[in-house]
Scaffold this motif. Structure first.
Motif, PDB file in Angstrom:
ATOM      1  N   ASN A 286      26.639  76.563  29.700  1.00  0.00           N
ATOM      2  CA  ASN A 286      27.464  76.609  28.499  1.00  0.00           C
ATOM      3  C   ASN A 286      28.706  75.739  28.615  1.00  0.00           C
ATOM      4  OD1 ASN A 286      25.744  78.335  27.161  1.00  0.00           O
ATOM      5  ND2 ASN A 286      26.851  80.196  27.744  1.00  0.00           N
ATOM      6  N   CYS A 287      29.234  75.590  29.828  1.00  0.00           N
ATOM      7  CA  CYS A 287      30.423  74.752  30.040  1.00  0.00           C
ATOM      8  C   CYS A 287      30.063  73.267  30.129  1.00  0.00           C
ATOM      9  CB  CYS A 287      31.139  75.160  31.321  1.00  0.00           C
ATOM     10  SG  CYS A 287      32.033  76.726  31.236  1.00  0.00           S
TER      11      CYS A 287
ATOM     12  N   THR B 299      25.323  84.844  25.387  1.00  0.00           N
ATOM     13  CA  THR B 299      26.661  84.296  25.209  1.00  0.00           C
ATOM     14  C   THR B 299      26.651  82.770  25.180  1.00  0.00           C
ATOM     15  OG1 THR B 299      28.938  84.346  26.018  1.00  0.00           O
ATOM     16  CG2 THR B 299      27.223  84.233  27.690  1.00  0.00           C
ATOM     17  N   THR B 300      27.575  82.230  24.398  1.00  0.00           N
ATOM     18  CA  THR B 300      27.787  80.779  24.381  1.00  0.00           C
ATOM     19  C   THR B 300      29.057  80.416  25.162  1.00  0.00           C
ATOM     20  OG1 THR B 300      28.960  80.971  22.275  1.00  0.00           O
ATOM     21  CG2 THR B 300      26.599  80.452  22.188  1.00  0.00           C
ATOM     22  N   ASP B 301      29.714  81.424  25.718  1.00  0.00           N
ATOM     23  CA  ASP B 301      30.915  81.200  26.518  1.00  0.00           C
ATOM     24  C   ASP B 301      30.525  80.988  27.982  1.00  0.00           C
ATOM     25  OD1 ASP B 301      32.502  81.557  24.258  1.00  0.00           O
ATOM     26  OD2 ASP B 301      32.616  83.732  24.570  1.00  0.00           O
ATOM     27  N   CYS B 302      31.509  80.774  28.834  1.00  0.00           N
ATOM     28  CA  CYS B 302      31.262  80.523  30.255  1.00  0.00           C
ATOM     29  C   CYS B 302      30.576  81.721  30.914  1.00  0.00           C
ATOM     30  CB  CYS B 302      32.574  80.229  30.960  1.00  0.00           C
ATOM     31  SG  CYS B 302      32.396  80.082  32.762  1.00  0.00           S
TER      32      CYS B 302
ATOM     33  N   PRO C 125      37.074  79.826  32.532  1.00  0.00           N
ATOM     34  CA  PRO C 125      35.865  79.000  32.443  1.00  0.00           C
ATOM     35  C   PRO C 125      35.641  78.195  33.723  1.00  0.00           C
ATOM     36  CG  PRO C 125      37.082  78.891  30.396  1.00  0.00           C
ATOM     37  CD  PRO C 125      37.957  79.639  31.359  1.00  0.00           C
TER      38      PRO C 125
ATOM     39  N   GLU D  32      32.685  83.133  34.030  1.00  0.00           N
ATOM     40  CA  GLU D  32      33.818  83.909  33.532  1.00  0.00           C
ATOM     41  C   GLU D  32      33.342  85.269  33.020  1.00  0.00           C
ATOM     42  OE1 GLU D  32      37.548  83.494  30.367  1.00  0.00           O
ATOM     43  OE2 GLU D  32      35.789  82.195  30.174  1.00  0.00           O
ATOM     44  N   PHE D  33      32.186  85.292  32.353  1.00  0.00           N
ATOM     45  CA  PHE D  33      31.619  86.544  31.845  1.00  0.00           C
ATOM     46  C   PHE D  33      31.398  87.525  33.004  1.00  0.00           C
ATOM     47  CE2 PHE D  33      28.257  89.456  30.788  1.00  0.00           C
ATOM     48  CZ  PHE D  33      28.417  89.749  29.450  1.00  0.00           C
TER      49      PHE D  33
END
Length: 721
Positions: free
Chosen positions: A488-489, A463-466, A482, A469-470
């Motif tokens: 990532n953040c 993932t490239t997201d937080c 996030p 949060e995931f």
């Protein structure tokens, strides 16, 4: 129902908290959510389920509640917990608060009688019990009823273990239903966990009797951990991961934990990091209890930089200033991962959490998934064996009669016990005769859930997201957002760089071939019951000698090279050149080492006079070519093959007795091999592809010794496990 805080009770609770945390100033205060749980237990005598992140202070809730309830004249608190390390921590913490705590678990059996006497004398405020004790016949039938009648508070720690929808289901926990039903009216119950999604929370609440009651309290808090900075480093191979650790370990804050997926990797990494100058200790299922306690104490005192641990460390290691958690290999569940990383950063502002995934992770996931609940046919056969027996059957007596290994058999019986189909009594297990249905739909759902969790871990890596949060979303945290801290953040804090020196050292370590293969020395119990006339110690004149393997399938050195050769879909073929060369190297090191046969070595044994292979149904070319290569390189005659009659059925992961029953009539020494052994007049190298239990080598060695071999030295490519 509206509730009003009891001012005097709140003041008393804060006083206990101050003693618990060692606050001499008297300024320590419970947070409002902690007080709400205590108030529900002490003032309202309710049942509560608390789902809160690690470090929230769940233990403070039940120790403070215990002190207040005991002051009111209530009986002792019973805490059911699977975490032996946490038990040791909590006994000490309780003493600070003036709470007298004792524990009954597998590691202190010599103290049980004294502890029971103390409980009956009213000298124990808190009894910590491992879930396995709940179904021990003596404890279940003699201690538990009296305990339930006298208990002032029941605490279920790590309550997610109750749910088989969760990642860490333990059937022993289901015994809690019996204890709950035996509790007198008005005895409060507290269940706690840091890792339960919405489904697991609902399941646990229902099983504890909290879900359907209007008088129940469920406290579920946000799961973000503000101190944790999550990162993933994808490195090219195992050597890079080990080199990275060696180069960067000292840069990580404080002391911490390095988790591995297998015992072999933990021991491998510990040895490597020590050679690179780091002070680390290994902590696995193979670690002796005294060594575990010493390792825990050393980490608590910051005498080691890290424990290199498998999941045997559990979640119960209480070190608030733990500065980092590194995973060398990815766990198969994001919930399990969240729980493990939650050990870090509880009492410090910042802690590093790094995942270093490996290509071998999925093979390890697949292996552990193969140990799931057995198929219906196996379960029915077990029930039938118990039903036909005139007496209780112990695990050693039952194991030869069903095709299951002991650990898996025991887990299956515990599930059947909870379902009412069997019962554990003095002397073993009996069938109850009650009807039982195989819940194939539920088991299939659980299997699909495991597969979904594995995919979630792949997604976490990519993932490239937080990342926080995931993980929160995996736990159905409504407050997920996030974090602003993960790689990532906030950007990567570590590069993938590893020094050439560390890389060379890691490659040399991982490339070092050779694992000792211990011979079987005792026949398993119960063979006579299945028609195999073998028992007791294997006579010295029938045993194999200590052998050698190129590597373990569970390690990250030669294991990574060997696993593709042994994959179910892998084609058979001649032994690869690099593998053959390495096997010859293992043989050369063996010859020169202690007990070898090279000239000038103390306690040298006679040099092998020939090579014998073991017939293989699945990889005949691989074994034949390996034997031929060893014979040619060592200038030894290839004497022949221990043949298979073709009657051996595939046993997959069966137990020792069933394997031996199959092997007893399946392997044979043909006359031409027996003649060759008689002419050769000495020990032989016995070559096979791999060993999992050692029984094929044991049976083949026995046959060869009977046929005239003066010694049998096993050489295999791989060891399973």
């Amino acid at each position: 129902m509206e509730h009003t805080s009891n001012t005097d009770l709140r003041a008393a609770a804060d006083e206990v908290l101050a003693r618990l945390v060692g606050d001499d100033t008297g300024t320590a205060r419970l947070r409002d959510d902690q007080w709400r749980a205590i108030e529900a237990l002490v003032a309202e005598k309710r049942r509560a389920l608390v789902v809160q992140r690690t470090g929230w202070g769940k233990s403070a809730v039940y120790f403070v509640a215990t002190a207040l309830l005991r002051a009111q004249g209530s009986g002792p608190t019973v805490i059911v917990s699977p975490l032996l390390a946490l038990m040791r921590n909590q006994v000490e913490a309780a003493a600070r608060a003036g709470v007298r705590a004792r524990t009954i678990n597998s590691s202190n059996s010599e103290e049980w009688d004294a502890i029971r006497a103390e409980i009956e004398a009213g000298d124990v405020d808190v009894l910590l019990v491992s879930p396995e004790r709940l179904n021990n016949p003596d404890f279940r039938d003699q201690v538990l009823p009296r305990l339930a009648a006298a208990t002032g508070l029941l605490v279920v720690d790590e309550a997610h273990c109750i749910s088989d929808w969760g990642h860490d289901f333990r059937p022993d926990y289901r015994r809690l239903r019996t204890m709950l039903s035996d509790l007198p009216e008005g005895v409060p119950v507290l269940a706690t966990t840091a890792t339960a999604n919405a489904r697991v929370t609902a399941d646990v609440a229902e099983q504890l009797g909290t879900g359907g009651s209007s008088d129940a309290l469920v406290l579920r808090g946000p799961l973000d951990r503000e101190s944790l900075s999550l990162s993933v480093l994808r490195l090219p191979d195992a050597a890079h991961r080990m080199a990275w650790l060696a180069d960067h370990l000292d840069q990580l804050p404080g002391s911490g934990i390095i988790y591995t997926l297998t015992v072999a990797v933990a021991e491998e990494v510990t040895a490597f990091l020590r050679r690179r100058g780091h002070v680390v200790a290994s902590y696995t299922g193979r670690t002796e209890n005294a060594d575990r306690q010493q390792a825990e104490e050393d980490l608590l005192a910051n005498k080691v930089k890290a424990l290199v641990a498998t999941s045997a460390l559990g979640m119960g290691f209480d070190k608030p200033d733990l500065g980092f958690v590194v995973h060398l290999g990815s766990p198969s569940s994001p919930i399990s991962y969240y729980q493990q990383v939650g050990r870090a950063g509880r009492g410090v502002r910042h802690a590093e959490v790094l995942l270093l995934p490996g290509k071998e992770d999925e093979a390890i996931w697949e292996y552990f998934a193969s140990l799931a609940f057995p198929p219906e046919e196996t379960v029915r056969r077990t029930l039938d064996v118990l039903a036909r027996s005139e007496r209780p059957l112990s695990l050693p007596a039952l194991e030869p009669l069903v095709e299951l290994r002991r650990s898996r058999l025991e887990t299956m019986l515990k599930v059947l016990d909870v379902d009412g189909a069997v019962k554990r009594v003095k002397g073993g297990w009996i069938a109850t005769g009650r009807p039982w249905s195989y819940d194939a739909e539920r088991y299939a759902w659980v299997a699909r859930q495991r597969a979904a969790e594995q995919q979630a871990m792949r997604d976490y890596v990519s993932t490239t997201d937080c990342r926080m949060e995931f993980l929160q979303r995996q736990l159905d945290d409504e407050g997920a957002k996030p974090c602003g801290r993960c790689d990532n953040c906030a950007g990567a804090r570590y590069t993938a760089d590893a020094s050439a020196v560390a890389l060379d050292a890691a490659r040399a370590d991982l490339g070092r071939a050779g694992v000792e293969v211990e011979p079987r020395r005792m026949w398993p119990t119960g063979l006579l019951a299945i028609g195999v006339d073998l028992k007791g110690r294997i006579p010295a004149g029938e045993q194999a000698a200590q052998g050698r393997a190129l590597g373990r399938l569970s390690d990250i050195g030669w294991g990574n090279r060997l696993r593709p050769l042994f994959a179910p879909q892998a084609p058979d073929g001649p032994v690869p050149d690099d593998v053959a060369r390495a096997a010859v190297g293992v043989l050369a090191d063996w010859a020169k080492g202690p007990g070898g046969w090279a000239a000038g070595v103390d306690d040298a044994q006679p040099r092998p006079v020939g090579v014998v292979t073991v017939a293989s149904r699945t990889r005949p070319q691989l074994v034949r070519s390996l034997g031929a290569h060893i014979a040619e390189t060592g200038r030894l005659p290839l004497l022949g093959t221990v043949e298979s009659t073709g009657e051996q059925h595939q046993l997959l992961r069966s137990n020792s007795a069933q394997r031996l029953k199959a092997l007893a009539g399946a392997l044979t020494v043909p006359p031409e091999l027996a003649e060759a052994l008689a002419r050769a007049g000495g020990p032989v190298l016995l070559v096979d592809d791999y060993t999992e239990t050692g029984w094929t080598l044991a049976v083949a060695a026995r046959l060869l010794r009977h046929a005239g071999a003066q010694g049998v030295l096993p050489l295999v490519l791989a060891v399973q496990g």
